[in-house]
Scaffold this active site. Structure first.
Site, PDB file in Angstrom:
ATOM      1  N   PHE A  24     -17.057  10.010   3.196  1.00  7.12           N
ATOM      2  CA  PHE A  24     -16.210   9.461   2.108  1.00  7.12           C
ATOM      3  C   PHE A  24     -16.377   8.011   1.910  1.00  7.12           C
ATOM      4  CE2 PHE A  24     -12.340   7.567   0.484  1.00  7.12           C
ATOM      5  CZ  PHE A  24     -12.097   8.164  -0.537  1.00  7.12           C
ATOM      6  N   ASP A  80       0.837  -1.118  -0.048  1.00 10.33           N
ATOM      7  CA  ASP A  80       0.110  -0.114  -0.068  1.00 10.33           C
ATOM      8  C   ASP A  80       0.825   1.203   0.049  1.00 10.33           C
ATOM      9  OD1 ASP A  80      -2.253   1.682   0.174  1.00 10.33           O
ATOM     10  OD2 ASP A  80      -2.136   1.682   2.267  1.00 10.33           O
ATOM     11  N   ARG A  92      -0.138  14.894  -3.351  1.00 14.19           N
ATOM     12  CA  ARG A  92      -1.800  14.387  -3.333  1.00 14.19           C
ATOM     13  C   ARG A  92      -2.515  15.477  -3.512  1.00 14.19           C
ATOM     14  NH1 ARG A  92      -3.947  10.586   1.545  1.00 14.19           N
ATOM     15  NH2 ARG A  92      -5.682   9.710   0.792  1.00 14.19           N
ATOM     16  N   ASP A  97      -1.398  -0.934   5.994  1.00 10.35           N
ATOM     17  CA  ASP A  97      -1.676  -0.426   7.358  1.00 10.35           C
ATOM     18  C   ASP A  97      -3.206   0.014   7.501  1.00 10.35           C
ATOM     19  OD1 ASP A  97      -1.905   1.846   5.828  1.00 10.35           O
ATOM     20  OD2 ASP A  97      -1.277   3.104   7.513  1.00 10.35           O
ATOM     21  N   GLY A  98      -4.133  -0.045   6.416  1.00  8.85           N
ATOM     22  CA  GLY A  98      -5.503   0.543   6.354  1.00  8.85           C
ATOM     23  C   GLY A  98      -6.609  -0.792   6.317  1.00  8.85           C
ATOM     24  N   ALA A  99      -7.743  -0.245   6.767  1.00 12.04           N
ATOM     25  CA  ALA A  99      -9.014  -1.093   6.806  1.00 12.04           C
ATOM     26  C   ALA A  99      -9.118  -1.737   5.424  1.00 12.04           C
ATOM     27  CB  ALA A  99     -10.092  -0.392   7.142  1.00 12.04           C
ATOM     28  N   ASN A 100      -8.714  -0.766   4.249  1.00  5.82           N
ATOM     29  CA  ASN A 100      -8.934  -1.314   3.079  1.00  5.82           C
ATOM     30  C   ASN A 100      -8.046  -2.290   2.542  1.00  5.82           C
ATOM     31  OD1 ASN A 100      -6.814   0.487   2.945  1.00  5.82           O
ATOM     32  ND2 ASN A 100      -7.540   1.705   1.338  1.00  5.82           N
ATOM     33  N   ASP A 101      -6.837  -2.683   3.439  1.00  5.32           N
ATOM     34  CA  ASP A 101      -6.201  -3.710   2.990  1.00  5.32           C
ATOM     35  C   ASP A 101      -6.318  -5.160   3.787  1.00  5.32           C
ATOM     36  OD1 ASP A 101      -4.417  -1.819   1.715  1.00  5.32           O
ATOM     37  OD2 ASP A 101      -3.466  -1.281   3.690  1.00  5.32           O
ATOM     38  N   THR A 147      -0.219   4.866   1.109  1.00  2.32           N
ATOM     39  CA  THR A 147      -0.078   6.053   2.189  1.00  2.32           C
ATOM     40  C   THR A 147       0.040   5.317   3.776  1.00  2.32           C
ATOM     41  OG1 THR A 147      -1.646   7.413   0.799  1.00  2.32           O
ATOM     42  CG2 THR A 147      -1.731   7.716   3.245  1.00  2.32           C
TER      43      THR A 147
END
Length: 1144
Positions: A567, A400, A623, A810-814, A402
């Site tokens: 979002f 990932d 970004r 590191d995130g929820a979408n991973d 970010t």
């Protein structure tokens, strides 16, 4: 695990059972005549019985019409969102009827009694085989080693059972929770009930002070601020909004997650309208919830499919076949020599325990246990030990962007406003003022245009038609901007909230809001009247020094955030509905990716230099976000019910927000190390493609010599490769006399051609471009704008081509990709790390090479231990078969010396060798035991073992002092000169095998660094020399040795000759392992004989095809799918100004 049956309403039985739980209600003794059962489409039907079964905490119902079972559906499945709004409360009778099918709302992890666990584990085939071996050894009076095995097995079994019991108790206490909740009844009255009684369809009243959710529920009214760290790993609070009831929008948990309160998450506080309570309808309970699914994955983990483990089972079967031949040979030869049946049975069965060592499983786990200990010292934790070996063969790693490759926090670079746009910069005036008052308003005042928002729009369109709009220069300090919609959007378009006197929210939004210098205020009860009984969060600028309230004709500048659309990755935007104090209309502010915001804006409001400015920043890795505004006039109740798609259109583009996302200090070095190790690196992110590509070049994921082409969707829904950078001029432009111009173009880069893909193109590839999909999978370097499910699809497709894939995020979408990968590494410290096998407490990718190194070390150790245990059993098998030929055998203490002091000690210390300290080696260790290299290694070593044991066996018989063994003299006497010769040389062979199979660089440290193993090797070698040449009488008696006579010089020389044979054996063994097997076979011959066309690694043949094709990729040429022709697309082309993707 698996239960089934028929649930029936037999009147009194069910009625009594329900009435016992509701004795406080007068009518609750009534009997229930029917059950409410949802069919496969989610429609409830009344019936008197239902056939169902439960497997792994999932419930399956029988469909009598379709003659099949279907999974118990969630509430709202297959229905429009308006269906959820039809629920206003269930009666206790209807609740009880549903509970018969849905069961109690509790996530109960059963704690198995210790006695049951003990018996269950004791019935494991490994322990059964050990019990068989121990019984056989005791029958054969092999007491000492049998006792050691019994003691170690009992300790191991008890320890394992105790640890399992402790884990079950801990998990049960951690997971199980209950509370008292308030629900609405059908009469509109609230009632407090235990959370275990909740069923889908109950309407919850969420308390204002917050609570811990005990089920999955969809918000019907009011907002809620929720901490979802238990599920997502992100501690940033999330705002949940009520779902809009629409008849044309099917309810989906994935699509409507922003409206769902999940079980196990903490509701911090709620927002509601006046005196109305926040309501939510229960859609899932118990193990059907997201938390229940997570617990089920822990209770019933999927099996790890790894070739090494599969091959180890196959190799054990090969040993079984060898043992069978030895068993048959022993029975026949001993029967022909007239040996007693009892001895034949003991000796033949004993061969099985020799060829298949009972200590093999224990020895196989030693390397993994030591690797886990070393990883823990590096602050890396693993919840799936089996994954350690798999991480040793990873050849592809996805990252990932970010928070993984770049810093989590963002620095605000500045704001780019739209020049030439007429803005509302007035305030509500109580009396009409001259136009000049508009321009002289203070920062804390507003003036209001009598024409309203429609007049502003007309003026903006008029100015656009005359001069056009342009993006201006970068403003580094947004707090210095005038009061306009760009500043208002930055101050209000966010999901920041105040918790414990601190502002909480996404780092990006916090940085954006802080840059404005405005203040955020949570609502109080006295503020509701300002905004039509709504309790909004308000933002306002700080009052300027010396400002007084003497001016009664002005209203303070204050913006109330009345409604928020969170979002969503699929929409690439968020928006808010606001109202400035005193205004008669609503302002909608939208923030998101520039290409999405531009497509939602009116074409005339998008600056003409939009593409140029956007690309200039994204190419440099910034970004970029876009902001837009829309004024809306409608009634209050309509603004609360309207769908976001109706508001997020016809926007006015107001500017760009430029954020800088810096690389973490460790990123570049780690990426370079992985590339040097021939481990493919891929970036998969939800960010903008050009930003991701810039970061990929900066960190070295895309080399400077590499050419990157972008796979883009054309206007006719086809795909084509397009260059991401223009062709550069390498020389001067010269004019010739004939009028022509000579331009010297730069030669193509000597590196590889890589592909960059966005989420839309990825979705189109999967539909009907199979060949193109394989090309993208092999050459893809950057996958941008990828949704969570698309990340998981990418990992799965890569695995299908033969890659061993690692994922770091590191995130929820991973989470989906972390679970799907062979080795997932989470950089999150929250409970969501359960989704991945590895969790690093250091939030950077320096853990990746560490895990790969330890995986390679553990894999090489497992290989070495397995080969050593197999060679040990076969060596002992050879010794026994040779001695069986004269009805002799090894004595009990000779067995004990070999099994306990030689083999067990070496097997335990084998895995203590640390991983190699240098960089990762370019090739990974072999992962298959059934390949040519390990099999040939074992065969050559066993040939050497057989040769030296046979030489010693026959050579001792040629000596003048030799006394033949007489098996008929005494059955209890097994020793003889033959026994001495075979045993003496074999003890050295066990040591030699331990040395040659204990490999060092490039995957492990040299052997001498393992002090315990080296010390034991030296000690056991000296002891073996002592036993062979001049043992003490105690050792002679203990081992029952028949030594060559000490008074015969030739006999003494024979003792030294055994040691000389051992030295020759060791030299030949080293030559076999390091020169013949490793150098000639594995490094030289194997690559030449490898046929990539027939390889299971399909990516090798695809890469070879692309490398040999000089015309690939065909630039700016439509790539037609291989399927049948499609009809012309009716899809409207995107606005011409949106040519480059950018970022949220």
């Amino acid at each position: 695990m698996l239960t089934g049956g028929v649930a029936m309403t037999d009147g009194e039985a069910v009625g009594n059972r329900v009435s016992q739980r509701h004795t406080d209600t007068p009518t609750m003794g009534e009997t229930l005549r029917t059950i409410l059962v949802p069919n496969s489409k989610g429609v409830f039907k009344e019936t008197t019985e239902v056939r169902l079964f439960r497997c792994k905490k999932n419930t399956f119902l029988w469909d009598a019409e379709e003659k099949t079972f279907y999974k118990l559906p969630e509430l709202g499945a297959g229905h429009p969102t308006s269906y959820l709004h039809t629920y206003a409360g269930l009666s206790w009778q209807e609740q009880a009827r549903r509970r018969i099918v849905y069961g109690s709302n509790d996530i109960h992890v059963p704690v198995t009694p210790v006695i049951k666990l003990l018996f269950k584990e004791a019935l494991n085939p490994f322990y059964i085989f050990q019990a068989f071996s121990v019984v056989l050894w005791f029958s054969d009076e092999y007491v000492y080693y049998a006792t050691v095995i019994v003691v170690t097995s009992v300790i191991s079994l008890v320890t394992e059972v105790y640890q399992m019991h402790v884990n079950q108790v801990t998990l049960s206490k951690t997971i199980q929770s209950s509370d008292s909740v308030e629900v609405l009844r059908e009469n509109g009255q609230a009632e407090a009930i235990p959370s275990e009684q909740l069923v889908p369809g109950d309407v919850l009243l969420v308390p204002a002070q917050g609570c811990m959710m005990q089920c999955d529920a969809v918000l019907l009214q009011g907002n809620a601020i929720v901490n979802e760290s238990m599920l997502t790993g992100e501690s940033v609070p999330v705002t949940k909004t009520p779902i809009v009831g629409r008849t044309n929008n099917q309810f989906s948990d994935k699509e409507h997650s922003k409206h769902t309160l999940y079980c196990g998450t903490e509701v911090i506080q709620t927002r509601f309208y006046g005196g109305e309570r926040v309501r939510a309808v229960v859609v899932r309970t118990s193990f059907s919830t997201n938390k229940g699914s997570l617990v089920r994955s822990i209770m019933y983990p999927p099996p790890v499919d790894f070739k090494f483990q599969q091959d180890s089972y196959k190799f054990v079967l090969v040993l079984v076949v060898i043992a069978s031949f030895g068993f048959i040979y022993t029975v026949i030869t001993k029967y022909m020599r007239g040996v007693s049946v009892r001895n034949i049975a003991l000796d033949s069965l004993d061969l099985i325990t020799i060829v298949i060592p009972p200590a093999l499983p224990m020895a196989m786990t030693v390397g993994i246990l030591y690797a886990l200990r070393r990883l823990k010292s590096e602050r890396i934790f693993c919840i799936s030990p089996r994954t350690v070996n798999i991480s040793g063969v990873l050849n592809c790693f996805c990252f990932d962007k970010t928070g993984t490759l770049t810093e989590d926090g963002l620095d605000l670079r500045g704001v780019i406003p739209v020049l030439g746009r007429v803005d509302i910069r007035g305030s509500v005036r109580k009396s009409s003022k001259s136009a000049s008052s508009t321009t002289t308003s203070t920062p804390h005042q507003q003036t209001r245009s009598d024409e309203g928002p429609e007049g502003d729009l007309k003026r903006a369109m008029s100015l656009t038609s005359h001069g056009g709009l342009l993006l201006g220069s970068l403003i580094e300090d947004p707090s210095t901007m005038p009061n306009d919609h760009l500043l208002y959007a930055m101050a209000s378009c966010h999901s920041i909230t105040i918790i414990n006197m601190m502002q909480m929210g996404e780092p990006l939004e916090l940085r954006m809001f802080e840059s404005t210098g405005w203040e955020l205020h949570e609502p109080g009860q006295d503020d509701t009247s300002k905004y039509d009984m709504m309790m909004p969060t308000t933002v306002r600028p700080p009052p300027p020094p010396g400002l007084t309230d003497s001016d009664e004709e002005t209203t303070p500048l204050e913006i109330g955030i009345l409604r928020q659309f969170p979002f969503e990755s699929s929409l690439q935007r968020m928006s808010v509905v606001t109202k400035r104090l005193g205004d008669k209309h609503w302002d909608v502010y939208c923030k998101g990716s520039p290409e999405k915001i531009a497509s939602l804006s009116t074409p005339e409001s998008v600056p003409c230099n939009f593409n140029v400015e956007l690309r200039s920043y994204t190419d440099r890795g910034f970004r970029v976000l876009a902001l837009a505004h829309r004024a809306v006039t409608m009634a209050y109740h309509k603004i609360q019910k309207i769908d976001r798609e109706e508001l997020e259109c016809n926007l006015q583009f107001v500017g760009l927000l430029v954020m800088e996302n810096r690389l973490k200090p460790e990123t570049c070095a780690i990426i370079d190390q992985l590339k040097q190790a021939n481990i493919r690196t891929i970036m998969v992110t939800g960010d903008n493609l050009l930003t991701a590509l810039s970061v990929a070049r900066e960190c070295g994921l895309v080399g400077r010599e590499d050419t990157v082409v972008q796979l883009r969707e054309t206007e006719d829904m086809d795909l084509s490769y397009e260059p991401t950078t223009p062709v550069k001029i390498s020389g001067p432009v010269t004019s010739k006399q004939n009028g022509t111009v000579s331009v010297e173009m730069q030669e193509p880069a000597p590196g590889r051609t890589l592909v960059a893909v966005d989420g839309d193109s990825w979705a189109l590839i999967q539909e009907d471009h199979e060949e193109l999909l394989s090309h993208v999978l092999v050459r893809g370097a950057v996958f941008a704008r990828m949704k969570p499910d698309q990340k998981q699809q990418l990992v799965t497709h890569l695995q299908g081509l033969g890659y061993y894939v690692g994922m770091c995020g590191d995130g929820a979408n991973d989470c989906g990709a972390l679970k799907a990968a062979h080795a997932g590494i989470s950089l999150s410290e929250a409970e969501a790390s359960v989704a991945s096998p590895f969790t690093s407490k250091d939030p950077n990718i320096s853990c990746v090479p560490t895990i790969i190194k330890e995986g390679r070390t553990a894999l090489v150790t497992s290989f070495g231990v397995f080969k050593y245990m197999a060679a040990y059993s076969l060596t002992q098998f050879v010794s026994i078969m040779i001695l069986y030929s004269i009805d002799s055998n090894l004595t009990d203490f000779q067995y004990l010396y070999i099994d306990l002091f030689l083999i067990t000690v070496f097997a335990i210390f084998f895995g203590r060798t640390h991983s190699y300290k240098g960089n990762l080696h370019p090739t990974s260790p072999p992962a298959s035991l059934m390949s040519v290299t390990p099999i040939l290694s074992l065969l050559l070593h066993m040939a050497l073992v057989i040769a030296f044991q046979t030489i010693c066996f026959f050579y001792v018989q040629e000596q003048s002092w030799y006394i033949p063994f007489n098996a008929t003299a005494d059955e209890d006497i097994l020793a003889g000169h033959e026994n001495y010769a075979v045993f003496s040389v074999s003890q050295f062979q066990y040591i030699i095998l331990a040395v040659v199979f204990s490999r060092g660089p490039p995957y492990r440290q040299p052997l001498y660094t393992n002090r315990l193993l080296c010390g034991s090797l030296v000690i056991m070698t000296l002891l073996s020399v002592y036993i062979t040449i001049w043992p003490g009488q105690i050792l002679i008696d203990w081992l029952e040795l028949v030594m060559p006579p000490a008074d015969d010089s030739s006999a003494v020389f024979f003792r030294y000759l055994i040691v000389i044979f051992a030295i020759i054996n060791s030299i030949l063994a080293v030559i076999i392992e390091h020169f013949i097997v490793d150098y000639l076979i594995y490094r030289k011959i194997r690559p030449k004989c490898h046929n990539i066309e027939k390889s299971k690694k399909k990516f090798l043949s695809i890469e070879h095809t692309l490398s040999s094709d000089k015309q690939w990729p065909p630039l700016e040429v439509p790539l037609r799918p291989r399927t049948t022709a499609q009809p012309p697309s009716t899809k409207a082309p995107p606005p011409p100004m949106v040519q480059y993707q950018s970022s949220l």
